[in-house]
Design an enzyme around this catalytic site. Structure first.
Site, PDB file in Angstrom:
ATOM      1  N   TYR A 152      -1.102   0.038  10.679  1.00  0.00           N
ATOM      2  CA  TYR A 152      -1.306  -0.646   9.396  1.00  0.00           C
ATOM      3  C   TYR A 152      -0.185  -0.263   8.433  1.00  0.00           C
ATOM      4  O   TYR A 152       0.412  -1.118   7.771  1.00  0.00           O
ATOM      5  CB  TYR A 152      -2.666  -0.240   8.833  1.00  0.00           C
TER       6      TYR A 152
ATOM      7  N   SER B 100       0.834  -1.192   0.000  1.00  0.00           N
ATOM      8  CA  SER B 100       0.000   0.000   0.000  1.00  0.00           C
ATOM      9  C   SER B 100       0.871   1.244   0.000  1.00  0.00           C
ATOM     10  O   SER B 100       1.973   1.237   0.557  1.00  0.00           O
ATOM     11  CB  SER B 100      -0.883   0.002   1.237  1.00  0.00           C
TER      12      SER B 100
HETATM   13  N1  LIG Z   1      -8.680  -0.941  -0.433  1.00  0.00           N
HETATM   14  C1  LIG Z   1      -7.617  -0.154  -0.495  1.00  0.00           C
HETATM   15  O1  LIG Z   1      -7.745   1.048  -0.655  1.00  0.00           O
HETATM   16  C2  LIG Z   1      -6.231  -0.755  -0.370  1.00  0.00           C
HETATM   17  C3  LIG Z   1      -5.157   0.121  -0.513  1.00  0.00           C
HETATM   18  C4  LIG Z   1      -3.889  -0.386  -0.427  1.00  0.00           C
HETATM   19  C5  LIG Z   1      -3.704  -1.740  -0.193  1.00  0.00           C
HETATM   20  N2  LIG Z   1      -4.754  -2.567  -0.040  1.00  0.00           N
HETATM   21  C6  LIG Z   1      -4.474  -3.993   0.219  1.00  0.00           C
HETATM   22  O2  LIG Z   1      -5.150  -4.801  -0.722  1.00  0.00           O
HETATM   23  C7  LIG Z   1      -5.429  -6.081  -0.118  1.00  0.00           C
HETATM   24  C8  LIG Z   1      -6.889  -6.429  -0.347  1.00  0.00           C
HETATM   25  O3  LIG Z   1      -7.711  -5.558   0.419  1.00  0.00           O
HETATM   26  P1  LIG Z   1      -9.184  -5.111   0.065  1.00  0.00           P
HETATM   27  O4  LIG Z   1      -9.191  -3.651  -0.108  1.00  0.00           O
HETATM   28  O5  LIG Z   1      -9.709  -5.940  -1.038  1.00  0.00           O
HETATM   29  O6  LIG Z   1      -9.951  -5.396   1.429  1.00  0.00           O
HETATM   30  P2  LIG Z   1     -10.759  -6.631   1.970  1.00  0.00           P
HETATM   31  O7  LIG Z   1     -11.906  -6.929   1.085  1.00  0.00           O
HETATM   32  O8  LIG Z   1     -11.028  -6.364   3.391  1.00  0.00           O
HETATM   33  O9  LIG Z   1      -9.748  -7.845   1.802  1.00  0.00           O
HETATM   34  C9  LIG Z   1      -8.916  -8.251   2.802  1.00  0.00           C
HETATM   35  C10 LIG Z   1      -8.739  -9.739   2.660  1.00  0.00           C
HETATM   36  O10 LIG Z   1      -7.851 -10.221   3.650  1.00  0.00           O
HETATM   37  C11 LIG Z   1      -8.459 -11.301   4.310  1.00  0.00           C
HETATM   38  N3  LIG Z   1      -7.970 -11.429   5.671  1.00  0.00           N
HETATM   39  C12 LIG Z   1      -7.843 -10.458   6.598  1.00  0.00           C
HETATM   40  N4  LIG Z   1      -7.350 -10.972   7.722  1.00  0.00           N
HETATM   41  C13 LIG Z   1      -7.179 -12.303   7.503  1.00  0.00           C
HETATM   42  C14 LIG Z   1      -6.715 -13.377   8.304  1.00  0.00           C
HETATM   43  N5  LIG Z   1      -6.343 -13.202   9.560  1.00  0.00           N
HETATM   44  N6  LIG Z   1      -6.683 -14.611   7.750  1.00  0.00           N
HETATM   45  C15 LIG Z   1      -7.070 -14.821   6.482  1.00  0.00           C
HETATM   46  N7  LIG Z   1      -7.524 -13.835   5.690  1.00  0.00           N
HETATM   47  C16 LIG Z   1      -7.567 -12.592   6.212  1.00  0.00           C
HETATM   48  C17 LIG Z   1      -9.919 -10.988   4.281  1.00  0.00           C
HETATM   49  O11 LIG Z   1     -10.678 -12.121   4.558  1.00  0.00           O
HETATM   50  P3  LIG Z   1     -12.220 -12.001   5.074  1.00  0.00           P
HETATM   51  O12 LIG Z   1     -13.028 -11.778   3.825  1.00  0.00           O
HETATM   52  O13 LIG Z   1     -12.516 -13.316   5.680  1.00  0.00           O
HETATM   53  O14 LIG Z   1     -12.306 -10.859   6.005  1.00  0.00           O
HETATM   54  C18 LIG Z   1     -10.032 -10.501   2.846  1.00  0.00           C
HETATM   55  O15 LIG Z   1     -10.070 -11.560   1.948  1.00  0.00           O
HETATM   56  C19 LIG Z   1      -5.042  -5.967   1.330  1.00  0.00           C
HETATM   57  O16 LIG Z   1      -3.756  -6.503   1.515  1.00  0.00           O
HETATM   58  C20 LIG Z   1      -4.976  -4.471   1.564  1.00  0.00           C
HETATM   59  O17 LIG Z   1      -4.095  -4.133   2.585  1.00  0.00           O
HETATM   60  C21 LIG Z   1      -6.026  -2.102  -0.127  1.00  0.00           C
END
Ligand SMILES: NC(=O)c1ccc[n+]([C@@H]2O[C@H](COP(=O)([O-])OP(=O)(O)OC[C@H]3O[C@@H](n4cnc5c(N)ncnc54)[C@H](OP(=O)(O)O)[C@@H]3O)[C@@H](O)[C@H]2O)c1
Ligand SMILES: Cc1cc2nc3c(=O)[nH]c(=O)nc-3n(C[C@H](O)[C@H](O)[C@H](O)COP(=O)(O)OP(=O)(O)OC[C@H]3O[C@@H](n4cnc5c(N)ncnc54)[C@H](O)[C@@H]3O)c2cc1C
Lengths: 245, 464
Positions: free
Chosen positions: A151, A138
């Site tokens: 984070y 990120s």
């Molecule tokens: N959205 C943004 O603006 C953004 C920006 C920069 C980076 N990112 C990164 O992109 C990635 C995807 O995020 P997203 O935005 O799509 O959010 P998200 O939908 O909340 O996805 C997070 C994922 O991580 C899983 N997860 C979290 N804790 C876990 C654990 N303890 N064990 C197994 N799985 C776990 C969640 O599973 P559950 O469905 O079971 O909760 C979900 O599949 C993440 O690494 C995030 O940091 C996102």
């Protein structure tokens, strides 16, 4: 044909990225702690892309089972060419900033778990002397900010780890892609104030996929974040520490 | 492992509007991405609550001021497809655009499609939408095998013609008021190519239009007429009628391409700002209508057109609703029964002429049989007219309503923003029966919308 293991497959970014791979004929293993949802996403990808997609359970902090998961995925897919590490938790920063337990938990879920898993994955890939690893980082990891440094530090450390891993694996023919995502409109960010800069998960996924295809090392998605973060990084600390974001 | 909904984000209060951007409101908007999150959101949401798709209903059907909305667009997983029976099982947030992208190259097409592909299947079922093939294939309900409906306590009821059939018929066309359609099974239709054989005719008046419909509708799957509302009194109803059938693969191979099911993607154009109010005034609208008629006056025979151009001409202009300016716009769509349809249409067009208000776009089509209890289409002629929101529009629509009521017709909830409760309850004779089913499915009446309260479709809902 690529055989790819997705971790945190219930993320909508992961889902969209998986679709990019599936459309081009890849076989996929979707690992997630919510297995019911992973199965629905697997069904979706097979209907839309006609791809072979299976799914299974994965808890990031269940460190002992990381190696086993890689074995399971490789068995299901008939080998493994790549992993996409997509799990992560934004958490409640104001809580994490005061509560050590919570802060440790955030670091474990975003960083420690990734280190554990990537170490096993690197062993596997190095042994077969090929493969790729995609790490979703990120822009929050590029500089510590008052608003999300727990984070942010985990994501920053993850990028640093991926950088070292890239060098470690360079001579084994294993490719490591670090993605630094800007704001994506997902469950993680929904309702936290709307931003014109936010992109949709499919847009983010297309950017990641394009970076992977051109064998980029560190990709900002979208690309404008590279100069923006370069500028943010050079603001002197004595001024930056008062910034309100 | 328990399904996780701990990550369910809260719901921001957001401004919301329909496609016409009139009226506007605010609501707490939840956007679940998982089944478990949908259930959690339904429990946590401020009541009354309502499902929302892509917000393509024109008026206030998908608004819920003082309550909350469940945005279903992220619940868009396709779950199974059986090419033998052409049957697709998917979540309600899947859009027509996604169905086209996935299935046109394999030779399948939605059995019924609206005039834009940016509509969810859930929204399509809730409004029991009709397409240009209604005279032949009826509304979408006819092609729905079944669906899963989430009730007020988060419980799922499977509904089909055999199971919970009352709820099945009350939900198709029920505008989201019986619960949340979560998953559905729909039969697609086979196509050999992504192109249509197309014929258009310029018709001098309403009599000729109705005559041609009666004749050509037997030969063509798709038909619609664009009405020149600016034409003089003697030419009332003057139209360009369009008819089409899907073209055979053979014909495509002979004339255009050896990949008859493949269309090249085109980027939508964006309208960056609202057009100023004066851009679409009665004079420019009349000039545009006259020009359109003039350009098409010779008609075309037997030409080929790709399905995007035929079914979704406006989708090229991403957000064309901004063309109507900041005050927004409204569509009046009604149907008058066949028997006295001609007289009804003439009276409506005369009312329009008398009002001095110009309609930017008016289309006419003949309907076949009715499906759901509150479904809009009944055998008759449907007329749809777009208007910029302006002074006097409400009065004009009231006069339209009187005409429609007199002839035993009705207005379409998915387009409506102006009708009144007294009129509407006379237009929908099944309303009493529908209310009884709604009440047994949702005794605390937690499902309600701004439209349903305005039109007293479900009296008592939301009053707490
Ligand atoms: N959205 C943004 O603006 C953004 C920006 C920069 C980076 N990112 C990164 O992109 C990635 C995807 O995020 P997203 O935005 O799509 O959010 P998200 O939908 O909340 O996805 C997070 C994922 O991580 C899983 N997860 C979290 N804790 C876990 C654990 N303890 N064990 C197994 N799985 C776990 C969640 O599973 P559950 O469905 O079971 O909760 C979900 O599949 C993440 O690494 C995030 O940091 C996102
Ligand atoms: C350019 C254009 C052309 C159109 N052409 C046609 C046409 O040819 N024929 C036609 O019939 N209609 C047409 N429409 C209208 C449109 O098809 C309907 O309004 C449809 O309901 C919109 O679907 P949506 O996903 O945008 O739903 P929304 O507008 O968000 O919601 C519409 C209604 O559906 C309900 N709803 C949505 N999802 C669910 C769900 N999962 N469960 C229960 N209820 C739900 C809502 O509560 C609301 O009452 C057109 C609209 C536009 C903008």
């Amino acid at each position: 044909m690529n055989r790819v293991l997705f971790l945190g497959a219930t993320s909508s970014i992961a889902r969209a990225l998986a679709f990019c791979f599936a459309r081009d004929g890849a076989r996929l293993y979707l690992a997630a702690r919510d297995v019911g949802e992973a199965a629905r996403i697997a069904a979706d990808l097979s209907v839309r892309a006609g791809a072979y997609v299976c799914s299974g359970a994965f808890e990031a902090t269940d460190y002992e089972r990381h190696a086993e998961l890689i074995g399971r995925a490789a068995a299901e897919l008939g080998g493994l060419d790549g992993v996409a590490l997509c799990f992560g938790t934004l958490g409640d920063h104001s809580h994490a900033a005061r509560d050590a337990d919570c802060a440790r938990g955030l670091v474990a879920e975003n960083f420690t778990a990734a280190v554990s898993f990537l170490t096993e994955a690197a062993n596997y890939m190095a042994a077969q002397r090929s493969g790729f690893i995609i790490v979703l980082g990120s822009v929050a990891g590029d500089r510590g900010r008052a608003g999300n440094y727990v984070y942010g530090c985990a994501k920053g450390a993850l990028a640093l780890f991926a950088q070292g891993l890239r060098a470690h694996l360079a001579r084994s023919g294993v490719y490591v892609l670090t993605v630094k995502l800007g704001l994506v409109d997902t469950r993680m960010t929904y309702g936290r104030g709307r931003s014109l800069l936010a992109m949709s998960p499919p847009t983010a996924a297309r950017g990641i996929y394009a970076a992977w295809r051109r064998r980029a090392q560190v990709a900002y998605v979208p690309a404008f974040w590279r100069p923006v973060m370069a500028a943010v990084r050079i603001i002197p600390e004595r001024i930056f520490k008062y910034a309100r974001f | 492992m328990p399904p996780s909904n701990a990550g369910l984000p809260g719901a921001p209060r957001l401004p919301v509007a329909g496609w016409g951007r009139y009226p506007r409101g605010t609501a707490e908007v939840w956007r679940p991405e998982k089944l478990s999150e949908l259930r959690a959101a339904l429990a946590a949401a401020a009541k009354p609550v309502l499902a929302r798709g892509l917000g393509r209903a024109y008026g206030d059907a998908a608004l819920n001021d003082g309550g909350s909305l469940l945005d279903l667009t992220r619940l868009n997983r396709m779950l199974a497809f059986d090419p033998q029976s052409a049957s697709l099982r998917c979540e309600a947030g899947v859009t027509f655009a996604e169905v086209l992208e996935t299935f046109v190259p394999r030779g399948f097409f939605p059995p019924v499609t609206p005039g834009t592909k940016f509509v969810t299947l859930g929204g399509a079922l809730a409004a029991d939408i009709h397409g240009k093939n209604h005279h032949r294939d009826s509304s979408i309900s006819k092609h729905v095998v079944g669906f899963d409906l989430m009730g007020p306590e988060g419980e799922i009821k499977r509904c089909s013609r055999e199971e919970n059939s009352d709820l099945f018929w009350a939900t198709l066309g029920g505008m989201g008021l019986t619960g949340v359609i979560v998953e559905l099974e729909l039969k697609l239709k086979h196509i050999e190519s992504a192109y249509l054989e197309y014929e258009s005719l310029a018709l001098p008046d309403i009599d000729r239009v109705l005559e041609i419909f009666a004749d050509y509708d037997r030969r063509y799957e798709y038909s619609v007429a664009w009405v020149d509302c600016a034409a003089g009194t003697k030419k009332l109803g003057r139209s360009i009628a369009m008819f089409a059938n899907f073209a055979s693969a053979d014909r495509l191979r002979r004339q255009i391409t050896d990949r008859p099911l493949i269309l090249e993607a085109r980027r939508p154009l964006k309208i960056p700002f609202d057009l100023p109010q004066f851009a679409l005034n009665p004079r420019t609208i009349r000039a545009f209508n006259a020009l359109y008629y003039f350009l098409h006056r010779r008609g075309t025979r037997d030409s080929l057109v790709d399905l995007e151009r035929f079914f979704y001409p406006l989708d090229r202009l991403g957000n064309w609703n901004r063309l109507y300016g900041r005050r927004g716009f409204a569509q009046y769509q009604c149907v008058v029964p066949l028997a006295e349809g001609r007289a009804g249409l003439i009276e409506l067009l005369e009312e329009l002429k008398r009002s001095g208000i110009a309609s930017g776009l008016a289309v006419l089509k003949q309907f076949g049989p009715q499906q759901g209890m509150l479904s809009f289409p009944i055998p008759g002629y449907t007329l749809a007219m777009d208007f910029a929101v302006q002074d006097g529009l409400g009065e004009l629509m009231e006069r339209f309503d009187r005409v429609v009521l007199k002839y035993g017709g009705r207005v379409y909830f998915a387009k409506d923003a102006f009708a009144r409760a007294e009129t509407v309850c006379q237009m929908y004779p099944n309303l009493e029966q529908w209310r009884a089913i709604k009440l047994s499915a949702d005794p605390r009446r937690i499902f309600s919308s701004r439209l349903s309260r305005r039109l007293a479709i479900d009296p008592g809902a939301g009053e707490r």
